[in-house]
Design an enzyme around this catalytic site. Sequence first.
Site, PDB file in Angstrom:
ATOM      1  N   ARG A 117     -18.934  13.706  24.644  1.00 22.23           N
ATOM      2  CA  ARG A 117     -18.641  12.451  23.923  1.00 22.23           C
ATOM      3  C   ARG A 117     -19.691  11.372  24.119  1.00 22.23           C
ATOM      4  NH1 ARG A 117     -13.550  14.081  25.561  1.00 22.23           N
ATOM      5  NH2 ARG A 117     -12.486  15.047  23.809  1.00 22.23           N
ATOM      6  N   LYS A 139     -29.888   6.004  14.008  1.00 21.22           N
ATOM      7  CA  LYS A 139     -29.245   7.012  13.168  1.00 21.22           C
ATOM      8  C   LYS A 139     -29.603   8.397  13.684  1.00 21.22           C
ATOM      9  CE  LYS A 139     -29.361   4.852   8.623  1.00 21.22           C
ATOM     10  NZ  LYS A 139     -29.770   5.166   7.244  1.00 21.22           N
ATOM     11  N   GLU A 181     -45.238   5.844   4.890  1.00 20.83           N
ATOM     12  CA  GLU A 181     -44.104   5.030   5.361  1.00 20.83           C
ATOM     13  C   GLU A 181     -44.592   3.673   5.874  1.00 20.83           C
ATOM     14  OE1 GLU A 181     -40.893   5.812   5.233  1.00 20.83           O
ATOM     15  OE2 GLU A 181     -40.715   8.002   5.261  1.00 20.83           O
ATOM     16  N   LYS A 223     -39.087  -2.596  10.589  1.00 24.82           N
ATOM     17  CA  LYS A 223     -37.792  -1.901  10.653  1.00 24.82           C
ATOM     18  C   LYS A 223     -36.862  -2.605  11.647  1.00 24.82           C
ATOM     19  CE  LYS A 223     -35.102   2.142  10.883  1.00 24.82           C
ATOM     20  NZ  LYS A 223     -34.976   3.555  10.569  1.00 24.82           N
ATOM     21  N   GLU A 233     -26.196  -0.734   7.633  1.00 22.57           N
ATOM     22  CA  GLU A 233     -26.595  -0.425   6.265  1.00 22.57           C
ATOM     23  C   GLU A 233     -25.796  -1.138   5.195  1.00 22.57           C
ATOM     24  OE1 GLU A 233     -28.553   3.083   3.906  1.00 22.57           O
ATOM     25  OE2 GLU A 233     -27.867   3.425   5.922  1.00 22.57           O
ATOM     26  N   ARG A 237     -30.174  -3.259   4.985  1.00 21.09           N
ATOM     27  CA  ARG A 237     -30.842  -2.036   5.395  1.00 21.09           C
ATOM     28  C   ARG A 237     -31.242  -1.172   4.205  1.00 21.09           C
ATOM     29  NH1 ARG A 237     -29.509   1.105  11.014  1.00 21.09           N
ATOM     30  NH2 ARG A 237     -31.037   2.727  10.753  1.00 21.09           N
ATOM     31  N   ASN A 241     -34.952   1.789   1.911  1.00 25.14           N
ATOM     32  CA  ASN A 241     -34.945   2.952   1.032  1.00 25.14           C
ATOM     33  C   ASN A 241     -36.029   2.888  -0.057  1.00 25.14           C
ATOM     34  OD1 ASN A 241     -33.487   5.330   1.048  1.00 25.14           O
ATOM     35  ND2 ASN A 241     -32.434   4.790  -0.851  1.00 25.14           N
ATOM     36  N   HIS A 244     -37.790   5.850  -1.697  1.00 24.91           N
ATOM     37  CA  HIS A 244     -37.090   7.060  -1.274  1.00 24.91           C
ATOM     38  C   HIS A 244     -36.173   7.634  -2.351  1.00 24.91           C
ATOM     39  CE1 HIS A 244     -38.726   6.102   2.588  1.00 24.91           C
ATOM     40  NE2 HIS A 244     -38.177   7.155   3.145  1.00 24.91           N
ATOM     41  N   HIS A 248     -36.776  11.348  -2.466  1.00 25.24           N
ATOM     42  CA  HIS A 248     -35.802  12.373  -2.090  1.00 25.24           C
ATOM     43  C   HIS A 248     -35.624  13.398  -3.203  1.00 25.24           C
ATOM     44  CE1 HIS A 248     -33.899   9.584   1.125  1.00 25.24           C
ATOM     45  NE2 HIS A 248     -34.740  10.432   1.680  1.00 25.24           N
ATOM     46  N   HIS A 261     -42.336  14.818   3.981  1.00 27.58           N
ATOM     47  CA  HIS A 261     -41.468  13.709   3.587  1.00 27.58           C
ATOM     48  C   HIS A 261     -42.278  12.481   3.149  1.00 27.58           C
ATOM     49  CE1 HIS A 261     -38.216  10.828   3.570  1.00 27.58           C
ATOM     50  NE2 HIS A 261     -38.901  10.074   4.437  1.00 27.58           N
TER      51      HIS A 261
HETATM   52  N1  LIG Z   1     -33.034   8.742  11.882  1.00 26.71           N
HETATM   53  C1  LIG Z   1     -33.680   8.070  10.954  1.00 26.71           C
HETATM   54  O1  LIG Z   1     -33.468   6.863  10.754  1.00 26.71           O
HETATM   55  C2  LIG Z   1     -34.723   8.774  10.133  1.00 26.71           C
HETATM   56  C3  LIG Z   1     -35.583   8.030   9.334  1.00 26.71           C
HETATM   57  C4  LIG Z   1     -36.576   8.710   8.618  1.00 26.71           C
HETATM   58  C5  LIG Z   1     -36.677  10.089   8.718  1.00 26.71           C
HETATM   59  N2  LIG Z   1     -35.814  10.799   9.510  1.00 26.71           N
HETATM   60  C6  LIG Z   1     -35.926  12.252   9.644  1.00 26.71           C
HETATM   61  O2  LIG Z   1     -37.160  12.555  10.279  1.00 26.71           O
HETATM   62  C7  LIG Z   1     -37.549  13.880   9.928  1.00 26.71           C
HETATM   63  C8  LIG Z   1     -39.035  13.883   9.610  1.00 26.71           C
HETATM   64  O3  LIG Z   1     -39.743  13.448  10.756  1.00 26.71           O
HETATM   65  P1  LIG Z   1     -41.276  13.816  10.978  1.00 26.71           P
HETATM   66  O4  LIG Z   1     -42.038  13.499   9.766  1.00 26.71           O
HETATM   67  O5  LIG Z   1     -41.658  13.222  12.262  1.00 26.71           O
HETATM   68  O6  LIG Z   1     -41.218  15.417  11.018  1.00 26.71           O
HETATM   69  P2  LIG Z   1     -41.268  16.472  12.225  1.00 26.71           P
HETATM   70  O7  LIG Z   1     -40.465  16.014  13.369  1.00 26.71           O
HETATM   71  O8  LIG Z   1     -40.923  17.790  11.636  1.00 26.71           O
HETATM   72  O9  LIG Z   1     -42.802  16.457  12.623  1.00 26.71           O
HETATM   73  C9  LIG Z   1     -43.771  16.848  11.668  1.00 26.71           C
HETATM   74  C10 LIG Z   1     -44.658  17.978  12.210  1.00 26.71           C
HETATM   75  O10 LIG Z   1     -45.518  17.473  13.220  1.00 26.71           O
HETATM   76  C11 LIG Z   1     -45.414  18.239  14.414  1.00 26.71           C
HETATM   77  N3  LIG Z   1     -45.687  17.297  15.489  1.00 26.71           N
HETATM   78  C12 LIG Z   1     -44.880  16.307  15.949  1.00 26.71           C
HETATM   79  N4  LIG Z   1     -45.542  15.519  16.812  1.00 26.71           N
HETATM   80  C13 LIG Z   1     -46.803  16.017  16.899  1.00 26.71           C
HETATM   81  C14 LIG Z   1     -47.964  15.631  17.604  1.00 26.71           C
HETATM   82  N5  LIG Z   1     -47.981  14.530  18.366  1.00 26.71           N
HETATM   83  N6  LIG Z   1     -49.069  16.391  17.483  1.00 26.71           N
HETATM   84  C15 LIG Z   1     -49.080  17.471  16.677  1.00 26.71           C
HETATM   85  N7  LIG Z   1     -48.029  17.870  15.963  1.00 26.71           N
HETATM   86  C16 LIG Z   1     -46.898  17.159  16.078  1.00 26.71           C
HETATM   87  C17 LIG Z   1     -44.066  18.862  14.352  1.00 26.71           C
HETATM   88  O11 LIG Z   1     -44.044  20.069  15.056  1.00 26.71           O
HETATM   89  C18 LIG Z   1     -43.876  19.099  12.871  1.00 26.71           C
HETATM   90  O12 LIG Z   1     -44.446  20.318  12.503  1.00 26.71           O
HETATM   91  C19 LIG Z   1     -36.692  14.276   8.741  1.00 26.71           C
HETATM   92  O13 LIG Z   1     -35.755  15.237   9.172  1.00 26.71           O
HETATM   93  C20 LIG Z   1     -35.988  12.988   8.344  1.00 26.71           C
HETATM   94  O14 LIG Z   1     -34.714  13.222   7.819  1.00 26.71           O
HETATM   95  C21 LIG Z   1     -34.856  10.147  10.207  1.00 26.71           C
HETATM   96 ZN   LIG Z   2     -38.746   8.024   4.954  1.00 26.38          ZN
END
Ligand SMILES: NC(=O)c1ccc[n+]([C@@H]2O[C@H](COP(=O)([O-])OP(=O)(O)OC[C@H]3O[C@@H](n4cnc5c(N)ncnc54)[C@H](O)[C@@H]3O)[C@@H](O)[C@H]2O)c1
Ligand SMILES: [Zn+2]
Length: 362
Positions: A117, A139, A181, A223, A233, A237, A241, A244, A248, A261
């Site tokens: 929990r 989130k 971003e 942010k 949100e 918030r 978006n 996006h 998306h 992304h």
């Molecule tokens: N929680 C939130 O508010 C929020 C906001 C935006 C996006 N997200 C989520 O984030 C995810 C995307 O995140 P991302 O773009 O970081 O993708 P990711 O975590 O998949 O990382 C991208 C790639 O980079 C590699 N990597 C990570 N750090 C590295 C480093 N320092 N050196 C070399 N390689 C590295 C990873 O292995 C991966 O292949 C999505 O699932 C999305 O839904 C969440």
């Molecule tokens: Zn994004």
Amino acid sequence: LERFRISSRHFQYSAVYGRGAWRALRQLEKGNYSSAFIVTERPLWARWGREFLAQSLLKVRQVLHVPQGENSKSLAMAGKVAAQLSKCGADRKSLLITFGGGVIGDLGGFVASTYMRGIDLVHIPTTVLAQVDSALGGKTAVNVGGMKNLVGTFYSPRLVVADPIVLTSLSDRAFRSGLYEVVKHAILAGSQLFHLIDHGMANLRAKKAARLSPILAEAARVKIRVVNRDEREAQLRMVLNLGHTYGHAIEEATRYQRYMHGEAVGWGLLAVIRLGELLAITRRADAELMCGLVKRVGPLPSIRDLDPNKTLRLLAKDKKAVGGRVIWIIPERVGNVRIVHDVPASLVAEAFRDTQKLLWHA
Ligand SMILES: NC(=O)c1ccc[n+]([C@@H]2O[C@H](COP(=O)([O-])OP(=O)(O)OC[C@H]3O[C@@H](n4cnc5c(N)ncnc54)[C@H](O)[C@@H]3O)[C@@H](O)[C@H]2O)c1
Ligand SMILES: [Zn+2]
């Protein structure tokens, strides 16, 4: 170092940015915790783990490895991680540290929020996207039944620590992807960040960690400002978006296989700027300024061959849509967006088609 305070519903926490930031972990109240666990990816940990432990002085009971890629954001993987935690003796007083990009942060955050929990959580974001966006705001999510982020929680970390040095091992493509971003945040925030990245773009490309620092911190601040005013949100918030809605749809139309992304968000920004022009909200000169910055991040992989009908159908399914009605965040000019509810489908389609061909500012 730059230190921000973030307020969540139950407590305040810090986010620390800059070279050497990992040392901030030394200030964690170690006495509060029975043991510490790290969730990460194997290659990432192989590259940075030793340095991270040397700087943070953390004593870690166990490092848990998760396969890289979006597929790891699943209930099954969350179950696996929880089972491993339990096997290694994690209890209510254990600390879970995520060391990775948005995937690791979302998955690890979800596990931390539900294991017994809820146990304390710390994020060490290692991608541009994670440092300026996903590690902030509390989130967490996993994907269920092919739906992205369908199941998740609001769960704030106790600390976020972002050192730009880790970004030097990102591929050029992943690095650029995160910059779209940052551009989004610059459009939202207005001229200061906009000019900072406008002038620093050449350095950004060189991945010079030290020069990147102030830009990442500024982008994170955008942010944080929004989150501090509106954790759940309701209204404000929503502006995060920006770009996006189209983004998306582009990701989904290509089953999350073809674009990173941030690249989809880059296209999404171009399309929504064009939509602003068609709606006579965005003036041409402002549109050109904003599009120019998106394009200067670098080449975007083409979206020319995407089926517009298929892509546009996915817009209404956007999670942020209410009752099938899409809420549009339209960039009026740098530093100003407008929230618009009723946008004619024909204009939405026209803006997308124009963007596919990059017709309007060739
Ligand atoms: N929680 C939130 O508010 C929020 C906001 C935006 C996006 N997200 C989520 O984030 C995810 C995307 O995140 P991302 O773009 O970081 O993708 P990711 O975590 O998949 O990382 C991208 C790639 O980079 C590699 N990597 C990570 N750090 C590295 C480093 N320092 N050196 C070399 N390689 C590295 C990873 O292995 C991966 O292949 C999505 O699932 C999305 O839904 C969440
Ligand atoms: Zn994004």
